[in-house]
Design an enzyme around this catalytic site. Structure first.
Site, PDB file in Angstrom:
ATOM      1  N   LYS A 139      15.924  41.409  11.040  1.00 52.07           N
ATOM      2  CA  LYS A 139      15.122  42.567  10.873  1.00 52.07           C
ATOM      3  C   LYS A 139      15.014  43.034   9.293  1.00 52.07           C
ATOM      4  O   LYS A 139      13.951  43.199   8.842  1.00 52.07           O
ATOM      5  CB  LYS A 139      15.099  43.612  11.949  1.00 52.07           C
ATOM      6  CG  LYS A 139      14.910  43.163  13.368  1.00 52.07           C
ATOM      7  CD  LYS A 139      14.924  44.493  14.076  1.00 52.07           C
ATOM      8  CE  LYS A 139      14.899  44.331  15.567  1.00 52.07           C
ATOM      9  NZ  LYS A 139      14.732  45.349  16.404  1.00 52.07           N
ATOM     10  N   ASP A 189       9.278  48.927  17.279  1.00 50.85           N
ATOM     11  CA  ASP A 189      10.512  49.613  18.006  1.00 50.85           C
ATOM     12  C   ASP A 189      10.375  51.146  18.195  1.00 50.85           C
ATOM     13  O   ASP A 189      10.653  51.541  19.501  1.00 50.85           O
ATOM     14  CB  ASP A 189      12.003  49.252  17.363  1.00 50.85           C
ATOM     15  CG  ASP A 189      12.289  48.047  17.299  1.00 50.85           C
ATOM     16  OD1 ASP A 189      11.907  47.276  18.644  1.00 50.85           O
ATOM     17  OD2 ASP A 189      13.102  47.557  16.351  1.00 50.85           O
ATOM     18  N   GLY A 206      17.183  51.184  27.725  1.00 55.67           N
ATOM     19  CA  GLY A 206      16.294  50.545  26.782  1.00 55.67           C
ATOM     20  C   GLY A 206      15.376  49.410  27.134  1.00 55.67           C
ATOM     21  O   GLY A 206      14.694  48.938  26.521  1.00 55.67           O
TER      22      GLY A 206
END
Length: 269
Positions: free
Chosen positions: A65, A102, A237
């Site tokens: 990322k 995110d 999550g």
């Protein structure tokens, strides 16, 4: 047919192809979505190859990322602040553009439960890339305060400084955090190793909402521990995974799928 993919290393475990296939089916979108395992030293070349061959968009997962952020020629505001991106696409000029979905994924997932961030006292445990990506979207929801704690306090200090102009953000030593909090988010990967961050159970009350950014079939170690301390509302999550994917799907296709149906599908599986 438009081609999309998720790139990471390792990548065989990824649920993203299933998620996006369900989104495409629901929204009547013609596309394919695959997995790409990039060599640890070959991420950039794989990305360029994908787009040169006509690919439309990529999701990026660990450990790429931050490298994806550096590769981008254009960044969204939230991607710029996060210092990492998980969504790539080309603009009309052929530039590689990056976004970070995110944080909005976490926020939207908690909103699905009825939680409101406004006026709340929030604790985030961890100061890595995953946490950095969620701070700005949380601050946009106007909490009273956001406390960051981390095993290495200097990293928490650094994050607090970066985001301090966007809201009341403070950093604390992990062993010195004074609770309670309305929302406690575990942004560390400790649960994957069956470990717990070194925080006091004083951060919890029966009304505290607990959220682990990791997920596990039997519940994460952190969430099980929080429940033992009396926290009543506990989430993992998995919903965030689906919500961040939905945001990426919207960026690429300009239509927003029903996330709850897909979350249920994954839970049942």
């Amino acid at each position: 047919m438009d081609q999309y993919a998720v790139v990471g290393n390792p990548i065989s475990h990824s649920k993203s192809p299933l998620i996006h296939a369900e989104f495409a089916k629901e929204m009547h979108q013609e596309l394919t979505y695959s997995k790409i395992e990039a060599p640890l030293n070959g991420f950039t070349s794989r990305v360029r190859e994908f787009f040169e061959q006509g690919g439309k968009g990529l999701n990026v997962t660990v450990p790429f990322k931050e490298e994806a952020w550096s590769l981008c020629q254009s960044l969204s505001d939230r991607g710029q602040l996060a210092g990492a991106v998980n969504t790539l696409y080309l603009n009309s000029d052929g530039q590689i553009c990056g976004d970070n979905t995110d944080g909005v994924g976490l926020v939207n997932d908690l909103k699905q439960t009825g939680f409101s961030f406004a006026g709340k006292k929030i604790l985030i445990i961890g100061a890595g890339g995953a946490v950095r990506g969620v701070i700005q979207p949380i601050l946009n929801e106007m909490p009273t305060s956001l406390t960051i704690t981390n095993r290495t306090k200097a990293k928490a200090d650094s994050l607090a400084e970066v985001f301090s102009e966007h809201g009341l953000v403070v950093s604390e030593e992990m062993g010195c955090v004074n609770g309670p909090f309305d929302l406690v988010i575990n942004g560390t990967s400790a649960s994957l190793a069956g470990a717990l961050p070194a925080i006091s159970s004083d951060v919890f009350t029966p009304s505290t909402v607990v959220y682990d950014m990791m997920y596990a079939k039997e519940g994460t170690v952190f969430n099980r521990w929080a429940a033992q301390q009396g926290a009543a509302e506990i989430y993992d999550g998995l919903g965030m995974l689906v919500e961040q994917a939905a945001e990426a799907f919207y960026i690429w296709r300009r239509c927003r799928p029903n996330t709850q149906r897909v979350v249920k599908l994954l839970r049942d599986a």
